[in-house]
Design a protein around this motif. Sequence first.
Motif, PDB file in Angstrom:
ATOM      1  N   ALA A  78     -42.618 -44.303  42.658  1.00  0.00           N
ATOM      2  CA  ALA A  78     -42.663 -43.510  43.890  1.00  0.00           C
ATOM      3  C   ALA A  78     -41.850 -42.235  43.734  1.00  0.00           C
ATOM      4  O   ALA A  78     -42.266 -41.157  44.167  1.00  0.00           O
ATOM      5  N   LYS A  79     -40.683 -42.343  43.118  1.00  0.00           N
ATOM      6  CA  LYS A  79     -39.872 -41.153  42.875  1.00  0.00           C
ATOM      7  C   LYS A  79     -40.593 -40.188  41.928  1.00  0.00           C
ATOM      8  O   LYS A  79     -40.574 -38.969  42.130  1.00  0.00           O
ATOM      9  N   ALA A  80     -41.231 -40.740  40.908  1.00  0.00           N
ATOM     10  CA  ALA A  80     -41.942 -39.899  39.953  1.00  0.00           C
ATOM     11  C   ALA A  80     -43.082 -39.141  40.630  1.00  0.00           C
ATOM     12  O   ALA A  80     -43.332 -37.964  40.331  1.00  0.00           O
ATOM     13  N   GLU A  81     -43.772 -39.805  41.565  1.00  0.00           N
ATOM     14  CA  GLU A  81     -44.860 -39.150  42.277  1.00  0.00           C
ATOM     15  C   GLU A  81     -44.320 -38.059  43.206  1.00  0.00           C
ATOM     16  O   GLU A  81     -44.941 -37.005  43.370  1.00  0.00           O
ATOM     17  N   ALA A  82     -43.149 -38.294  43.782  1.00  0.00           N
ATOM     18  CA  ALA A  82     -42.525 -37.284  44.633  1.00  0.00           C
ATOM     19  C   ALA A  82     -42.133 -36.058  43.816  1.00  0.00           C
ATOM     20  O   ALA A  82     -42.334 -34.914  44.242  1.00  0.00           O
ATOM     21  N   VAL A  83     -41.582 -36.297  42.636  1.00  0.00           N
ATOM     22  CA  VAL A  83     -41.206 -35.187  41.754  1.00  0.00           C
ATOM     23  C   VAL A  83     -42.442 -34.395  41.336  1.00  0.00           C
ATOM     24  O   VAL A  83     -42.448 -33.162  41.340  1.00  0.00           O
ATOM     25  N   LEU A  84     -43.506 -35.123  40.989  1.00  0.00           N
ATOM     26  CA  LEU A  84     -44.748 -34.456  40.596  1.00  0.00           C
ATOM     27  C   LEU A  84     -45.297 -33.615  41.745  1.00  0.00           C
ATOM     28  O   LEU A  84     -45.761 -32.484  41.547  1.00  0.00           O
ATOM     29  N   ALA A  85     -45.244 -34.163  42.956  1.00  0.00           N
ATOM     30  CA  ALA A  85     -45.750 -33.429  44.120  1.00  0.00           C
ATOM     31  C   ALA A  85     -44.997 -32.122  44.309  1.00  0.00           C
ATOM     32  O   ALA A  85     -45.597 -31.070  44.576  1.00  0.00           O
ATOM     33  N   LEU A  86     -43.689 -32.162  44.156  1.00  0.00           N
ATOM     34  CA  LEU A  86     -42.877 -30.971  44.365  1.00  0.00           C
ATOM     35  C   LEU A  86     -43.100 -29.927  43.281  1.00  0.00           C
ATOM     36  O   LEU A  86     -43.080 -28.726  43.554  1.00  0.00           O
ATOM     37  N   HIS A  87     -43.301 -30.371  42.060  1.00  0.00           N
ATOM     38  CA  HIS A  87     -43.535 -29.435  40.961  1.00  0.00           C
ATOM     39  C   HIS A  87     -44.974 -28.913  40.952  1.00  0.00           C
ATOM     40  O   HIS A  87     -45.208 -27.715  40.780  1.00  0.00           O
ATOM     41  N   ARG A  88     -45.928 -29.815  41.118  1.00  0.00           N
ATOM     42  CA  ARG A  88     -47.337 -29.440  40.968  1.00  0.00           C
ATOM     43  C   ARG A  88     -47.856 -28.663  42.183  1.00  0.00           C
ATOM     44  O   ARG A  88     -48.605 -27.697  42.027  1.00  0.00           O
ATOM     45  N   PHE A  89     -47.453 -29.070  43.369  1.00  0.00           N
ATOM     46  CA  PHE A  89     -48.015 -28.456  44.575  1.00  0.00           C
ATOM     47  C   PHE A  89     -47.006 -27.639  45.383  1.00  0.00           C
ATOM     48  O   PHE A  89     -47.398 -26.873  46.248  1.00  0.00           O
TER      49      PHE A  89
END
Length: 480
Positions: free
Chosen positions: A5-16
């Motif tokens: 879940a943390k990894a997906e949050a990090v990806l969301a912040l970087h990617r989008f």
Amino acid sequence: MSSSAKAEAVLALHRFGMGPRPGSIAAIEADPRGALIAELDLPSAGEVAAASLPSSAKAFRAVTDAYAKRQAKAIVAKKEQDAKRQQMAEAASMTEGAAEGTSEMAAKIAAEAVPDPGRPIYLEEARVRIAAALGTEIGFGERLVWFWSNHFCVSADKIRSMSGAYEREAIRPHVLGRFTDLLLAAEGHAAMLFYLDQTVSMGANSVAGINRTRGLNENLAREILELHTLGVRSGYTQEDVIGFANVLTGWTLVPPGDNPEHGGEFTFNPRLHEPGVQKVLGKIYEDETVEQGRAVLRDLAAHPATATHVATKLARHFIADTPPAPLVERMAKVFLDTGGDLKEIAKAMVSSPEAWTEPPTKLKRPSEWVVGMVRATGLSQADPARFTDGQALLGEPLWRPSSPKGFPDDEGSWINGMGRRLDVANNFAERLSGGVDPQDVIETVLGYLVSSEVKQAVSRAESRQQALVLLFMSAEFQRR
């Protein structure tokens, strides 16, 4: 909360988004996708606090007036210098030598007497834009503003006074609305007309064209078809370009010297418009007013090729240099099904599985990387002069693309600039190292994204500055 879940949050912040900042991972980790969509639904999405900034037309008038005053003062100064020179001349050789520098001295006197207001306006626009990027919780809406501003780009090298206001006036109000409205706003804005030389275009058989023996300029029509709507190799011909260019004749701006209240605003001048019906993409357009051009733009906005072109560019910008075909097809379908609803297209993108399964190999553009670096340290503001100078050094000067294509979105165009990024990272880390702990950045900003190798390198760094540079230059920070 699980590491995934943390990894997906990090990806969301970087990617989008604009990159993680202290506390942002924890704020969205419960539902990263939902957080992205919720940001798009905010009433203030895409807006900036710009009450103190002048409109594009007012800024254009201010700069034009300053140049006119400067020219007048230069003429007066030159006359005064010429008179003094003639009184003091003792020989022809001395007279010739004095004459050589007279114009330069007059220009210098005029410049000192009437400062150029263009740069302060540009820097204030930059300050507002930077503040929006640093202050947003996630930044998905702001990233969309940046994307569309680059898609419908103008250049401050040609129209500096309007470059920031153009983004505020033409892009931001429509960035989550319908593509048709965004298209009409961008193509009808005075900055776009000036940038692509539409102001000098006139129908060969128009009143002005006959009287001035001047004719058509195809720039705006060609770029709308090739870059802004249908895309290359989409079936339009040179005849379509000419027909569309004729349709757009008459689209111009009010000369600022002639109208101190409305100079620099869009106007339709029928004296410039090519009379008669026009044909574009096989369709006949009879209306000879400004609505003729708007009708063509509406049809282009609804074209299937436009849907595919826009979907491909969005997916390429956010997801991968070679975006997954199913994702592009899904986004293009939403474009057509919703009549070009840009918010729904963005939601479809972040709701698609490909948006989360594609590996984070997309190299950030310099502007994204710099803003992400500042956000990671917890800063909420940046000096606009230093920021714009840094952007120029990195090859992405603010609102200054080298062509109407805008800045590229592929790794090959930016990978050779990594050496300059290292210089910028060193400079930034040197100024901030006393107040920023690299371990705090790892724990609260980058989280599970940082590899064990990077963590080990940071722990062994000889100084905080070196540790911060290692973080900022890591693949985890450079890519999304």
